[in-house]
Scaffold this motif. Structure first.
Motif, PDB file in Angstrom:
ATOM      1  N   ALA A  85      23.680  21.442  47.165  1.00  0.00           N
ATOM      2  CA  ALA A  85      25.125  21.460  47.364  1.00  0.00           C
ATOM      3  C   ALA A  85      25.445  21.204  48.833  1.00  0.00           C
ATOM      4  CB  ALA A  85      25.709  22.791  46.922  1.00  0.00           C
ATOM      5  N   ALA A  86      26.561  20.532  49.062  1.00  0.00           N
ATOM      6  CA  ALA A  86      27.064  20.292  50.411  1.00  0.00           C
ATOM      7  C   ALA A  86      28.168  21.310  50.689  1.00  0.00           C
ATOM      8  CB  ALA A  86      27.609  18.876  50.527  1.00  0.00           C
ATOM      9  N   PRO A  87      27.972  22.183  51.681  1.00  0.00           N
ATOM     10  CA  PRO A  87      28.958  23.238  51.918  1.00  0.00           C
ATOM     11  C   PRO A  87      30.258  22.697  52.495  1.00  0.00           C
ATOM     12  CG  PRO A  87      27.308  23.281  53.638  1.00  0.00           C
ATOM     13  CD  PRO A  87      26.861  22.249  52.627  1.00  0.00           C
ATOM     14  N   GLY A  88      31.330  23.381  52.120  1.00  0.00           N
ATOM     15  CA  GLY A  88      32.654  23.085  52.650  1.00  0.00           C
ATOM     16  C   GLY A  88      33.231  24.350  53.262  1.00  0.00           C
ATOM     17  N   ALA A  89      34.522  24.542  53.071  1.00  0.00           N
ATOM     18  CA  ALA A  89      35.226  25.671  53.660  1.00  0.00           C
ATOM     19  C   ALA A  89      34.712  27.001  53.115  1.00  0.00           C
ATOM     20  CB  ALA A  89      36.726  25.551  53.366  1.00  0.00           C
ATOM     21  N   GLU A  90      34.704  28.003  53.982  1.00  0.00           N
ATOM     22  CA  GLU A  90      34.379  29.349  53.517  1.00  0.00           C
ATOM     23  C   GLU A  90      35.566  29.890  52.730  1.00  0.00           C
ATOM     24  OE1 GLU A  90      32.426  33.582  54.907  1.00  0.00           O
ATOM     25  OE2 GLU A  90      32.911  32.094  56.457  1.00  0.00           O
ATOM     26  N   LEU A  91      35.267  30.552  51.643  1.00  0.00           N
ATOM     27  CA  LEU A  91      36.275  31.156  50.771  1.00  0.00           C
ATOM     28  C   LEU A  91      36.357  32.649  51.070  1.00  0.00           C
ATOM     29  CD1 LEU A  91      35.312  29.308  47.462  1.00  0.00           C
ATOM     30  CD2 LEU A  91      37.066  28.669  49.145  1.00  0.00           C
ATOM     31  N   PRO A  92      37.349  33.343  50.511  1.00  0.00           N
ATOM     32  CA  PRO A  92      37.463  34.781  50.795  1.00  0.00           C
ATOM     33  C   PRO A  92      36.215  35.561  50.389  1.00  0.00           C
ATOM     34  CG  PRO A  92      39.468  33.978  49.765  1.00  0.00           C
ATOM     35  CD  PRO A  92      38.454  32.856  49.694  1.00  0.00           C
ATOM     36  N   THR A  93      35.878  36.529  51.215  1.00  0.00           N
ATOM     37  CA  THR A  93      34.768  37.432  50.938  1.00  0.00           C
ATOM     38  C   THR A  93      35.219  38.461  49.910  1.00  0.00           C
ATOM     39  OG1 THR A  93      33.865  37.138  53.154  1.00  0.00           O
ATOM     40  CG2 THR A  93      33.200  39.140  51.979  1.00  0.00           C
ATOM     41  N   GLN A  94      34.351  38.738  48.946  1.00  0.00           N
ATOM     42  CA  GLN A  94      34.637  39.746  47.921  1.00  0.00           C
ATOM     43  C   GLN A  94      33.992  41.068  48.332  1.00  0.00           C
ATOM     44  OE1 GLN A  94      36.376  39.316  44.962  1.00  0.00           O
ATOM     45  NE2 GLN A  94      36.877  37.232  45.543  1.00  0.00           N
ATOM     46  N   HIS A  95      34.731  42.147  48.187  1.00  0.00           N
ATOM     47  CA  HIS A  95      34.229  43.502  48.447  1.00  0.00           C
ATOM     48  C   HIS A  95      34.454  44.312  47.179  1.00  0.00           C
ATOM     49  CE1 HIS A  95      34.010  42.888  52.847  1.00  0.00           C
ATOM     50  NE2 HIS A  95      35.089  42.131  52.654  1.00  0.00           N
ATOM     51  N   TYR A  96      33.399  44.962  46.686  1.00  0.00           N
ATOM     52  CA  TYR A  96      33.524  45.788  45.490  1.00  0.00           C
ATOM     53  C   TYR A  96      32.353  46.763  45.423  1.00  0.00           C
ATOM     54  CZ  TYR A  96      30.315  42.236  43.608  1.00  0.00           C
ATOM     55  OH  TYR A  96      29.257  41.378  43.417  1.00  0.00           O
ATOM     56  N   TRP A  97      32.429  47.658  44.449  1.00  0.00           N
ATOM     57  CA  TRP A  97      31.375  48.634  44.230  1.00  0.00           C
ATOM     58  C   TRP A  97      30.548  48.216  43.024  1.00  0.00           C
ATOM     59  CZ3 TRP A  97      30.339  52.996  47.172  1.00  0.00           C
ATOM     60  CH2 TRP A  97      31.235  53.235  48.208  1.00  0.00           C
ATOM     61  N   ALA A  98      29.224  48.347  43.129  1.00  0.00           N
ATOM     62  CA  ALA A  98      28.315  48.074  42.010  1.00  0.00           C
ATOM     63  C   ALA A  98      27.223  49.131  42.032  1.00  0.00           C
ATOM     64  CB  ALA A  98      27.714  46.686  42.127  1.00  0.00           C
ATOM     65  N   ASN A  99      27.032  49.790  40.911  1.00  0.00           N
ATOM     66  CA  ASN A  99      26.025  50.850  40.802  1.00  0.00           C
ATOM     67  C   ASN A  99      26.188  51.906  41.894  1.00  0.00           C
ATOM     68  OD1 ASN A  99      24.803  49.550  38.573  1.00  0.00           O
ATOM     69  ND2 ASN A  99      23.699  48.203  39.974  1.00  0.00           N
ATOM     70  N   GLY A 100      27.436  52.246  42.197  1.00  0.00           N
ATOM     71  CA  GLY A 100      27.706  53.288  43.173  1.00  0.00           C
ATOM     72  C   GLY A 100      27.531  52.883  44.618  1.00  0.00           C
ATOM     73  N   ARG A 101      27.340  51.588  44.872  1.00  0.00           N
ATOM     74  CA  ARG A 101      27.131  51.117  46.248  1.00  0.00           C
ATOM     75  C   ARG A 101      28.131  50.018  46.573  1.00  0.00           C
ATOM     76  NH1 ARG A 101      21.165  49.498  45.650  1.00  0.00           N
ATOM     77  NH2 ARG A 101      21.823  47.981  47.192  1.00  0.00           N
ATOM     78  N   PRO A 102      28.610  49.985  47.834  1.00  0.00           N
ATOM     79  CA  PRO A 102      29.526  48.909  48.210  1.00  0.00           C
ATOM     80  C   PRO A 102      28.781  47.574  48.306  1.00  0.00           C
ATOM     81  CG  PRO A 102      28.993  50.244  50.125  1.00  0.00           C
ATOM     82  CD  PRO A 102      28.349  50.903  48.931  1.00  0.00           C
ATOM     83  N   LYS A 103      29.447  46.515  47.852  1.00  0.00           N
ATOM     84  CA  LYS A 103      28.867  45.171  47.928  1.00  0.00           C
ATOM     85  C   LYS A 103      29.841  44.279  48.669  1.00  0.00           C
ATOM     86  CE  LYS A 103      26.170  43.391  45.322  1.00  0.00           C
ATOM     87  NZ  LYS A 103      25.092  42.868  44.544  1.00  0.00           N
ATOM     88  N   GLN A 104      29.281  43.321  49.384  1.00  0.00           N
ATOM     89  CA  GLN A 104      30.064  42.286  50.054  1.00  0.00           C
ATOM     90  C   GLN A 104      29.422  40.953  49.703  1.00  0.00           C
ATOM     91  OE1 GLN A 104      31.293  42.455  54.332  1.00  0.00           O
ATOM     92  NE2 GLN A 104      29.888  40.738  54.504  1.00  0.00           N
ATOM     93  N   VAL A 105      30.214  40.014  49.173  1.00  0.00           N
ATOM     94  CA  VAL A 105      29.687  38.712  48.790  1.00  0.00           C
ATOM     95  C   VAL A 105      30.534  37.631  49.455  1.00  0.00           C
ATOM     96  CG1 VAL A 105      29.052  37.178  46.889  1.00  0.00           C
ATOM     97  CG2 VAL A 105      28.964  39.658  46.554  1.00  0.00           C
ATOM     98  N   ARG A 106      29.874  36.757  50.199  1.00  0.00           N
ATOM     99  CA  ARG A 106      30.565  35.645  50.851  1.00  0.00           C
ATOM    100  C   ARG A 106      30.379  34.384  50.023  1.00  0.00           C
ATOM    101  NH1 ARG A 106      28.878  35.748  57.046  1.00  0.00           N
ATOM    102  NH2 ARG A 106      30.345  34.005  57.097  1.00  0.00           N
ATOM    103  N   TYR A 107      31.427  33.561  49.980  1.00  0.00           N
ATOM    104  CA  TYR A 107      31.424  32.346  49.176  1.00  0.00           C
ATOM    105  C   TYR A 107      31.879  31.157  50.010  1.00  0.00           C
ATOM    106  CZ  TYR A 107      31.295  35.390  45.058  1.00  0.00           C
ATOM    107  OH  TYR A 107      30.951  36.324  44.117  1.00  0.00           O
ATOM    108  N   TRP A 108      31.413  29.975  49.625  1.00  0.00           N
ATOM    109  CA  TRP A 108      31.851  28.721  50.215  1.00  0.00           C
ATOM    110  C   TRP A 108      32.186  27.742  49.104  1.00  0.00           C
ATOM    111  CZ3 TRP A 108      28.532  31.910  52.584  1.00  0.00           C
ATOM    112  CH2 TRP A 108      28.668  32.118  53.966  1.00  0.00           C
ATOM    113  N   ALA A 109      33.146  26.865  49.382  1.00  0.00           N
ATOM    114  CA  ALA A 109      33.365  25.717  48.504  1.00  0.00           C
ATOM    115  C   ALA A 109      32.177  24.798  48.751  1.00  0.00           C
ATOM    116  CB  ALA A 109      34.672  25.014  48.866  1.00  0.00           C
ATOM    117  N   ALA A 110      31.494  24.394  47.717  1.00  0.00           N
ATOM    118  CA  ALA A 110      30.304  23.556  47.875  1.00  0.00           C
ATOM    119  C   ALA A 110      30.321  22.452  46.824  1.00  0.00           C
ATOM    120  CB  ALA A 110      29.038  24.394  47.744  1.00  0.00           C
ATOM    121  N   GLU A 111      30.222  21.224  47.293  1.00  0.00           N
ATOM    122  CA  GLU A 111      30.194  20.101  46.357  1.00  0.00           C
ATOM    123  C   GLU A 111      28.786  19.931  45.811  1.00  0.00           C
ATOM    124  OE1 GLU A 111      31.532  15.436  45.929  1.00  0.00           O
ATOM    125  OE2 GLU A 111      31.558  16.370  47.912  1.00  0.00           O
ATOM    126  N   ALA A 112      28.696  19.814  44.492  1.00  0.00           N
ATOM    127  CA  ALA A 112      27.393  19.673  43.838  1.00  0.00           C
ATOM    128  C   ALA A 112      26.721  18.381  44.250  1.00  0.00           C
ATOM    129  CB  ALA A 112      27.567  19.706  42.325  1.00  0.00           C
TER     130      ALA A 112
END
Length: 125
Positions: A53-80
């Motif tokens: 994939a060719a990366p593009g703009a960074e998208l909003p970071t997701q913050h949530y809880w999973a299995n009792g622990r905080p998670k942070q996931v970063r995403y980018w627009a990426a062309e296949a």
């Protein structure tokens, strides 16, 4: 990850099915020690979908809880880029869907906001 449909040229978004959770989500994973977030994102896309994939703009970071622990996931627009999917125990299916169909298929409501963020990034807003 996104692409232009080989059939009609329309925009398609790639979702992955994770059998462990029986959910549909965006490709994602964990950082390896010393790995930069963007490099990890591209590696995970390749591992889960079989595509580069060719990366593009960074998208909003997701913050949530999973299995009792905080998670942070970063995403980018990426062309296949080139590649071919091979099922694994981690991801057994992928789908290329129109943005409305992808929004409907995503299991977690928090993932649906990324559809609009991706569309905004692709349209330069």
């Amino acid at each position: 990850m996104w692409r232009r449909s080989p059939v009609d040229g329309g925009l398609e978004l790639c979702l992955v099915h994770r059998p462990k959770y029986d959910d549909w989500s965006w490709p994602k994973g964990k950082l390896k020690p010393g790995e930069e977030p963007l490099a990890a994102a591209l590696r995970e896309v390749r591992e889960e979908t079989g595509h580069t994939a060719a990366p593009g703009a960074e998208l909003p970071t997701q913050h949530y809880w999973a299995n009792g622990r905080p998670k942070q996931v970063r995403y980018w627009a990426a062309e296949a880029g080139p590649g071919a999917f091979t099922p694994t125990k981690e991801v057994d299916r992928i789908l290329w869907l129109s943005p409305p169909a992808a929004r409907d298929r995503l299991t977690h409501p928090r993932d649906r906001t990324l559809v609009d963020a991706l569309l905004d990034a692709l349209h330069g807003t």
